[in-house]
Design a protein around this motif. Structure first.
Motif, mmCIF file in Angstrom:
data_model
loop_
_atom_site.group_PDB
_atom_site.id
_atom_site.type_symbol
_atom_site.label_atom_id
_atom_site.label_comp_id
_atom_site.label_asym_id
_atom_site.label_seq_id
_atom_site.Cartn_x
_atom_site.Cartn_y
_atom_site.Cartn_z
ATOM 1 N N VAL A 167 0.831 -1.199 0.000
ATOM 2 C CA VAL A 167 0.000 0.000 0.000
ATOM 3 C C VAL A 167 0.871 1.256 0.000
ATOM 4 O O VAL A 167 0.611 2.220 -0.738
ATOM 5 C CB VAL A 167 -0.953 -0.006 1.209
ATOM 6 C CG1 VAL A 167 -1.702 1.320 1.313
ATOM 7 C CG2 VAL A 167 -1.942 -1.166 1.109
ATOM 8 N N SER A 169 -2.540 8.595 -4.153
ATOM 9 C CA SER A 169 -1.763 7.390 -3.859
ATOM 10 C C SER A 169 -2.423 6.508 -2.802
ATOM 11 O O SER A 169 -1.828 5.518 -2.381
ATOM 12 C CB SER A 169 -0.353 7.762 -3.377
ATOM 13 O OG SER A 169 -0.418 8.512 -2.164
ATOM 14 N N ARG A 170 -3.640 6.863 -2.379
ATOM 15 C CA ARG A 170 -4.296 6.087 -1.331
ATOM 16 C C ARG A 170 -5.709 5.711 -1.766
ATOM 17 O O ARG A 170 -6.538 6.588 -1.997
ATOM 18 C CB ARG A 170 -4.363 6.881 -0.018
ATOM 19 C CG ARG A 170 -3.012 7.188 0.599
ATOM 20 C CD ARG A 170 -2.385 5.946 1.200
ATOM 21 N NE ARG A 170 -1.119 6.265 1.848
ATOM 22 C CZ ARG A 170 0.062 6.189 1.256
ATOM 23 N NH1 ARG A 170 0.124 5.824 -0.023
ATOM 24 N NH2 ARG A 170 1.167 6.484 1.894
ATOM 25 N N LEU A 190 -3.580 5.409 7.999
ATOM 26 C CA LEU A 190 -3.339 6.011 6.693
ATOM 27 C C LEU A 190 -4.616 6.537 6.049
ATOM 28 O O LEU A 190 -4.569 7.100 4.950
ATOM 29 C CB LEU A 190 -2.685 4.985 5.750
ATOM 30 C CG LEU A 190 -1.261 4.551 6.089
ATOM 31 C CD1 LEU A 190 -0.829 3.399 5.190
ATOM 32 C CD2 LEU A 190 -0.286 5.719 5.962
ATOM 33 N N ILE A 209 -7.283 4.551 5.320
ATOM 34 C CA ILE A 209 -7.782 3.510 4.424
ATOM 35 C C ILE A 209 -8.632 2.526 5.232
ATOM 36 O O ILE A 209 -8.222 2.087 6.310
ATOM 37 C CB ILE A 209 -6.620 2.767 3.739
ATOM 38 C CG1 ILE A 209 -5.765 3.758 2.931
ATOM 39 C CG2 ILE A 209 -7.136 1.654 2.842
ATOM 40 C CD1 ILE A 209 -4.486 3.146 2.406
#
Length: 241
Positions: free
Chosen positions: A137, A152-153, A175, A177
């Protein structure tokens, strides 16, 4: 040249040789002479371009084009792995738990909701899947192509029971997510199988490349370079479709 000697082989010829080896899986020394370069020349150029970051920049460039076209599904990312036998061993190899402990490697792949490859790693075959959850990830490149900061996530990450890890879930939440990972020792029926097929399909595309279906490269960086080229070719197929 002014100092004499043999002129360098054109980059185009070398690239075609590298792609031929990737597609067919043949050994470098068996590269047909019709390509105008030797297998060793292709190997050295592949190594040098990899050290210069050419393949990773190519992958990011193609992801940027897909992002500009609105083709990347950031609502979720899906993670999975596959085993490949390693002829002759080498770096990032180990006894395979699914192939009678013969030496092998494991391809770890993270794709978006459509199956576009975002990141890939290679490890020994006996490395647990959960170990590569967070590194994959984090390794997603920043993808531009639209206004604002590079993306990027993904919003969520889906994975099977092999990625069951409470520390991994905590880091993903930190993060920003949402982890959607099946838990071990629970009944089937989570519904993940209906959505995880995209990564399984991309893995099957990976294994259409002979050099990835059976590992011949003892150096892990060379094998990883082939994986990155394969990701770029798959991204290109999405662009052309």
């Amino acid at each position: 040249g002014p100092k004499g000697g043999r002129p360098p082989v054109p980059d185009r010829d070398v690239l075609e040789g590298i792609l031929f080896v990737l597609r067919t899986g043949i050994a470098w020394e068996y590269l047909p002479s019709s390509f105008g370069c030797s297998g060793m020349t292709c190997w050295r150029r592949l190594r040098d371009w990899n050290l210069a970051g050419v393949w990773s920049r190519l992958h990011r460039l193609l992801l940027t084009e897909l992002q500009q076209a609105g083709e990347i599904d950031w609502s979720r990312a899906v993670i999975d792995s596959s085993h490949v036998r390693a002829l002759g061993g080498g770096e990032a190899t180990g006894p395979s738990p699914v192939d009678r402990r013969k030496l092998g490697s494991k391809h770890h792949l993270l794709v978006d909701g459509r199956g576009i490859p975002l990141a890939a790693h290679v490890t020994a075959a006996n490395v647990p899947d959960a170990v590569e959850l967070v590194p994959l990830v984090v390794d997603i490149p920043g993808v531009g192509g639209k206004r604002g900061r590079p993306k990027s996530r993904p919003k969520a990450v889906q994975g099977d029971r092999g990625y069951d890890s409470d520390p991994g879930r905590w880091i993903l939440r930190w993060l920003g997510i949402r982890p959607t990972l099946a838990r071990r020792r629970t009944e089937h029926g989570s519904g993940l199988g209906k959505t995880r097929w995209v990564v399984e399909r991309t893995i099957s595309w990976f294994h259409n490349f002979g050099r990835l279906r059976l590992r011949r490269d003892r150096r892990a960086d060379i094998h990883k370079a082939f994986m990155t080229i394969a990701m770029s070719l798959i991204c290109l197929s999405f662009i052309l479709s």
